[in-house]
Design a protein around this motif. Structure first.
Motif, PDB file in Angstrom:
ATOM      1  N   ALA A 100       0.870  -1.178   0.000  1.00 21.56           N
ATOM      2  CA  ALA A 100       0.000   0.000   0.000  1.00 21.56           C
ATOM      3  C   ALA A 100       0.905   1.225   0.000  1.00 21.56           C
ATOM      4  N   VAL A 101       0.496   2.273  -0.690  1.00 21.58           N
ATOM      5  CA  VAL A 101       1.319   3.476  -0.781  1.00 21.58           C
ATOM      6  C   VAL A 101       0.856   4.477   0.271  1.00 21.58           C
ATOM      7  N   PHE A 102       1.758   4.767   1.217  1.00 27.66           N
ATOM      8  CA  PHE A 102       1.506   5.732   2.283  1.00 27.66           C
ATOM      9  C   PHE A 102       2.218   7.033   1.917  1.00 27.66           C
ATOM     10  N   LEU A 103       1.470   8.130   1.904  1.00 31.51           N
ATOM     11  CA  LEU A 103       2.037   9.446   1.614  1.00 31.51           C
ATOM     12  C   LEU A 103       2.184  10.213   2.921  1.00 31.51           C
ATOM     13  N   THR A 104       3.373  10.754   3.178  1.00 28.75           N
ATOM     14  CA  THR A 104       3.570  11.514   4.410  1.00 28.75           C
ATOM     15  C   THR A 104       2.735  12.789   4.378  1.00 28.75           C
ATOM     16  N   SER A 105       2.327  13.236   5.552  1.00 27.96           N
ATOM     17  CA  SER A 105       1.498  14.436   5.638  1.00 27.96           C
ATOM     18  C   SER A 105       2.335  15.699   5.786  1.00 27.96           C
ATOM     19  N   GLU A 106       3.646  15.538   5.973  1.00 27.52           N
ATOM     20  CA  GLU A 106       4.530  16.690   6.127  1.00 27.52           C
ATOM     21  C   GLU A 106       5.376  16.871   4.869  1.00 27.52           C
ATOM     22  N   ALA A 107       5.688  18.117   4.564  1.00 27.40           N
ATOM     23  CA  ALA A 107       6.501  18.430   3.390  1.00 27.40           C
ATOM     24  C   ALA A 107       7.983  18.224   3.698  1.00 27.40           C
ATOM     25  N   PRO A 108       8.772  17.794   2.709  1.00 22.77           N
ATOM     26  CA  PRO A 108       8.321  17.388   1.379  1.00 22.77           C
ATOM     27  C   PRO A 108       7.660  16.016   1.437  1.00 22.77           C
ATOM     28  N   LYS A 110       6.615  12.353   0.799  1.00 22.37           N
ATOM     29  CA  LYS A 110       7.284  11.173   0.258  1.00 22.37           C
ATOM     30  C   LYS A 110       6.302  10.009   0.295  1.00 22.37           C
ATOM     31  N   ALA A 111       6.435   9.125  -0.669  1.00 26.27           N
ATOM     32  CA  ALA A 111       5.532   7.979  -0.785  1.00 26.27           C
ATOM     33  C   ALA A 111       6.281   6.707  -0.400  1.00 26.27           C
ATOM     34  N   TYR A 112       5.705   5.950   0.528  1.00 28.78           N
ATOM     35  CA  TYR A 112       6.328   4.723   1.013  1.00 28.78           C
ATOM     36  C   TYR A 112       5.464   3.518   0.648  1.00 28.78           C
ATOM     37  N   GLY A 113       6.109   2.481   0.137  1.00 30.72           N
ATOM     38  CA  GLY A 113       5.423   1.228  -0.141  1.00 30.72           C
ATOM     39  C   GLY A 113       5.470   0.356   1.100  1.00 30.72           C
ATOM     40  N   VAL A 114       4.314   0.140   1.726  1.00 29.64           N
ATOM     41  CA  VAL A 114       4.245  -0.488   3.048  1.00 29.64           C
ATOM     42  C   VAL A 114       3.538  -1.837   2.961  1.00 29.64           C
ATOM     43  N   ARG A 115       4.124  -2.842   3.604  1.00 30.95           N
ATOM     44  CA  ARG A 115       3.518  -4.173   3.678  1.00 30.95           C
ATOM     45  C   ARG A 115       2.667  -4.287   4.938  1.00 30.95           C
ATOM     46  N   ALA A 116       1.512  -4.928   4.802  1.00 30.70           N
ATOM     47  CA  ALA A 116       0.677  -5.243   5.955  1.00 30.70           C
ATOM     48  C   ALA A 116       1.202  -6.519   6.613  1.00 30.70           C
ATOM     49  N   LEU A 117       0.628  -6.865   7.766  1.00 32.50           N
ATOM     50  CA  LEU A 117       1.047  -8.068   8.484  1.00 32.50           C
ATOM     51  C   LEU A 117       0.082  -9.208   8.149  1.00 32.50           C
ATOM     52  N   ALA A 172       5.860  13.436  -5.341  1.00 34.00           N
ATOM     53  CA  ALA A 172       6.724  12.593  -4.509  1.00 34.00           C
ATOM     54  C   ALA A 172       7.273  11.423  -5.315  1.00 34.00           C
ATOM     55  N   LYS A 173       6.412  10.811  -6.113  1.00 35.88           N
ATOM     56  CA  LYS A 173       6.846   9.672  -6.931  1.00 35.88           C
ATOM     57  C   LYS A 173       7.868  10.113  -7.962  1.00 35.88           C
ATOM     58  N   ILE A 178       8.739   5.494  -5.272  1.00 32.87           N
ATOM     59  CA  ILE A 178       8.021   4.904  -4.141  1.00 32.87           C
ATOM     60  C   ILE A 178       9.055   4.160  -3.305  1.00 32.87           C
ATOM     61  N   ILE A 179       9.276   4.626  -2.105  1.00 34.63           N
ATOM     62  CA  ILE A 179      10.338   4.111  -1.240  1.00 34.63           C
ATOM     63  C   ILE A 179       9.847   2.832  -0.566  1.00 34.63           C
ATOM     64  N   THR A 180      10.537   1.730  -0.791  1.00 32.13           N
ATOM     65  CA  THR A 180      10.108   0.443  -0.242  1.00 32.13           C
ATOM     66  C   THR A 180      11.101  -0.131   0.759  1.00 32.13           C
ATOM     67  N   ASN A 181      12.169   0.601   1.024  1.00 29.35           N
ATOM     68  CA  ASN A 181      13.187   0.129   1.956  1.00 29.35           C
ATOM     69  C   ASN A 181      13.862   1.343   2.566  1.00 29.35           C
TER      70      ASN A 181
END
Length: 233
Positions: A100-108, A110-117, A172-173, A178-181
């Protein structure tokens, strides 16, 4: 978009004893004797312990030094990485096949690719996106995960906010990928990538007029590309 099951089990093998330790050390739950005792707590109590853990990061160090869980050196390295947590509000923008792509709410942004459990984010919080959530992101081997405690905000997004969030996501992308690590180096945006982003729409061309002007003065290739794109308009 879930972490492999064996990795989820490893996460809880380390995270639950850490919560027990934090509960003992902060006196929020001094009676905890084992991870099984966490089942006796309410969700609110667990969240309180978890928040205290992130507020007092020295607990990570003392947990690793005392090693009450009998973790291996490799496992303790995973725990050490959790000191680089990211906590706060995020916007879930997309559900992709592997994350899932999580976008930070603070500038700048950034989009993170996050795994669920064990349970996918879509099952936990629904398919209607974007969605504002509060959680903690953690590095876990080559992945980024949330710590399993996630809450959503009761917020509705109008078309204007949706457009703004999508614009922030696209930027951000374009800038960072999309930052995954957490350990991977962030993508550096080239001048050409920046110009392509600024020229995407009439609205973006107006918003970034000064940036477009500066870029087209930097090289002939950028100027030629600018005229080619404007010729399509």
């Amino acid at each position: 978009m879930k972490l492999p099951e064996a990795e989820v089990e490893l996460f809880y093998k380390l995270f639950n004893p850490l919560l027990v330790y934090a509960g003992q050390q902060t006196k929020l739950a001094p009676h905890l004797a084992s991870p099984q005792d966490l089942r006796k707590l309410t969700l609110e109590q667990i969240i309180e312990i978890r928040n205290a853990l992130y507020d007092q990061t020295q607990l990570f160090d003392s947990f690793m030094a005392q090693n009450p869980a009998g973790a291996s050196a490799t496992e303790l390295e995973i725990v050490a990485g959790w000191k680089n947590f990211m906590r706060g509000m995020f916007y879930i923008i997309r559900y992709q096949k592997d994350c899932a792509v999580f976008l930070t709410s603070e500038a700048p942004a950034k989009a993170y690719g996050v795994r669920a459990l064990y349970t996918s984010f879509e099952e936990m919080i629904g398919a209607n996106l974007p969605l504002a959530v509060n959680t903690v992101l953690l590095p876990f081997k080559e992945y980024i995960i949330c710590d399993g405690l996630i809450s959503s905000y009761s917020m509705s997004f109008g078309s204007g906010i949706r457009q703004s969030l999508n614009e922030a996501y696209q930027r951000a992308k374009s800038q960072f990928g999309i930052i995954t690590n957490f350990n991977s180096s962030e993508k550096r945006q080239s001048d050409m990538d920046s110009l392509k982003f600024y020229l995407r729409t009439q609205a973006s061309r107006e918003e970034y007029a000064a940036e477009i002007y500066a870029l087209t003065r930097k090289s002939r290739d950028l100027l030629v590309f600018y005229h080619q794109e404007m010729g399509k308009s």
